[in-house]
Structure formats: C-alpha cells, structure tokens
Motif scaffolding. Structure first.
Motif, PDB file in Angstrom:
ATOM      1  N   HIS A   1      38.807 122.844 -10.126  1.00 32.44           N
ATOM      2  CA  HIS A   1      38.156 124.306 -10.857  1.00 32.44           C
ATOM      3  C   HIS A   1      39.066 125.518 -10.158  1.00 32.44           C
ATOM      4  O   HIS A   1      39.512 126.397 -10.684  1.00 32.44           O
ATOM      5  CB  HIS A   1      36.885 124.245 -10.952  1.00 32.44           C
TER       6      HIS A   1
ATOM      7  N   GLU B   1      42.543 125.672 -10.773  1.00 29.43           N
ATOM      8  CA  GLU B   1      42.873 125.818 -12.055  1.00 29.43           C
ATOM      9  C   GLU B   1      42.284 127.314 -12.301  1.00 29.43           C
ATOM     10  O   GLU B   1      42.558 127.854 -13.587  1.00 29.43           O
ATOM     11  CB  GLU B   1      42.095 124.758 -13.122  1.00 29.43           C
TER      12      GLU B   1
ATOM     13  N   LYS C   1      39.283 128.261 -13.023  1.00 30.17           N
ATOM     14  CA  LYS C   1      38.197 128.263 -13.908  1.00 30.17           C
ATOM     15  C   LYS C   1      36.992 128.011 -13.342  1.00 30.17           C
ATOM     16  O   LYS C   1      36.818 127.825 -12.320  1.00 30.17           O
ATOM     17  CB  LYS C   1      38.379 126.831 -14.869  1.00 30.17           C
ATOM     18  N   GLU C   2      35.849 128.720 -14.237  1.00 29.58           N
ATOM     19  CA  GLU C   2      34.513 128.691 -13.830  1.00 29.58           C
ATOM     20  C   GLU C   2      34.088 127.262 -13.575  1.00 29.58           C
ATOM     21  O   GLU C   2      34.339 126.329 -14.636  1.00 29.58           O
ATOM     22  CB  GLU C   2      33.547 129.634 -14.465  1.00 29.58           C
ATOM     23  N   TYR C   3      33.170 126.807 -12.819  1.00 28.00           N
ATOM     24  CA  TYR C   3      32.874 125.600 -12.496  1.00 28.00           C
ATOM     25  C   TYR C   3      31.305 125.495 -12.932  1.00 28.00           C
ATOM     26  O   TYR C   3      30.593 126.077 -12.525  1.00 28.00           O
ATOM     27  CB  TYR C   3      32.818 124.964 -10.910  1.00 28.00           C
TER      28      TYR C   3
END
Length: 229
Positions: A186, A189, A191-193
């Motif tokens: 994440h 990427e 992105k928030e996990y």
C-alpha cells in the motif's frame, strides 16, 4: 504429532500457521535469516527448533544446512516467506529482480531439494504459499509476479516428480492479506491501508492446515483464497 518446517514464521501468515501448529502440540522447525532472528523466534516459540539460512543467498543454503541438525523425518515443509518490490519493467533494477527471484523462488527450490530425503521418509507435504500474482501479472507487479509464476511451475513439476515417493504438494494462492507485506504494498501504491478490507492471516493458515490434514487418500493441489468482503 507431526514435524513441520516453516519459513516466514516471524509474522503474517507464517506466524499464524506456527501459532496454530504450536497450539496442537506439533513439533516446529523455524527458518531464520540469522542468529539474532533465530533467538527471537525461540523466544516466541520456546519449544521450537530453529535453522539459520539466508533466503536471499540460496547458493549458501546447502553449506548452512550442512553445519546444522536437520529433521530426520519431515511431515510438512511450509514455504511462506516472501518479499515484494513493485515497479514497472522500465524502472525495476536488476537487484530487485534478483532478490525476489532468490527469496520467492530459488531458495524454496533449494530448501526443498535439501529436505526431500526427510520428506520422503515421512511421506510428507510441501506447501508453497504463492499469490494471486502467481496467476495474473498486473502493471507494476511484473518482477514479483514473475517470481510467483516460477513458484507455480516449481510446485507443478515437484508434484509429479515426487508422487511416487508419497510426497504431496499444494500451492496456495492468497489474495491480499492483512500482513506487513501488504502494508508495504500500500505504501508503494500510495494508498491508505485498512487491514479490515483484506484476508486475516489466520484464515489463510486455516486453508494451509486443511491441505496438510487431509487424509492420505486425497491431495489438495491448489487453493485460491480471496477476500470475503
């Protein structure tokens, strides 16, 4: 009581499997990259035996194992350790390719080779924890997926080669699982996990134990595990 050797028992799916087998009173052998890590594993699993070997340097595993006690009979060899490094083919350096291939593919092949005599004696079971990326390669996943596609080939060949010796082989393809590796993915990427969105490591561990607990008249060759939400 079975005898099981686990790679990647320090966290995630490997730790979940080790916890479940420990609760059942099974005999565990845990592979660690170095003596410090081995000591940490023995602290968490006081009844376990440890082996030291660096998966990132598979050419030295034979030498390392040759200087340590190994299980005489082995009921299961559970390849759970792995590394991931995302990146496009245009941007992924050789070092990232080599590390993922070493840890995810070549080291499991070498460990399996070295422990096959013990597996044959016990008519044991080899489990490769693969990945959804071992079935499909998406953008930025090329090097990791390549290492996992290769693990699928390794498992398929080994299954046919060792059938006559009574050794069973299972490949497990988990989807995204709430582990430290997923945190790293994440981050890469951007992105928030949220671990609640993904498979719990204990659920994958249950699938693995289902395969190794299956009666001898059958063999689970492949298991695909996907997030249930």
């Amino acid at each position: 009581m079975g005898v099981h050797l686990i790679t990647g028992a320090g966290s995630g799916i490997g730790a979940a499997v080790a916890d479940k087998l420990t609760a059942r009173g099974e005999e565990l052998w845990l592979l660690a990259r170095d003596a410090r890590r081995a000591a940490q594993l023995r602290e968490r699993y006081p009844e376990a035996r440890t082996l030291v070997g660096d998966l990132d340097d598979p050419a030295k595993l034979s030498w390392a194992f040759g200087h340590q006690a190994l299980p005489v009979e082995l009921d299961s060899l559970l390849h759970i350790a792995g590394v991931v490094e995302l990146g496009t083919v245009a941007e992924t350096p050789v070092k990232a390719w080599q590390q993922q291939l070493n840890v995810n593919t070549v080291a499991p092949a070498e460990i399996t080779r070295l422990l096959l005599p013990s597996l044959r004696l016990a008519r044991g079971h080899v489990v490769f924890v693969n990945s959804g990326a071992g079935l499909r390669a998406d953008p930025t996943w090329g090097s990791y997926a390549a290492s996992k596609f290769a693990v699928r080939a390794l498992a398929d060949a080994l299954r046919q080669e060792e059938h006559a010796h009574g050794v069973r082989v299972t490949t497990v393809y988990p989807g995204r699982t709430a582990t430290a590796m997923q945190v790293k993915v994440h981050q890469q990427e951007g992105k928030e996990y949220d671990p609640a969105k993904w498979i719990a490591p204990e659920s994958v561990a249950t699938a693995i134990l289902t395969a190794i607990d299956l009666p001898r008249d059958a063999e689970i060759t492949e298991i695909t595990v996907r997030p249930g939400q």
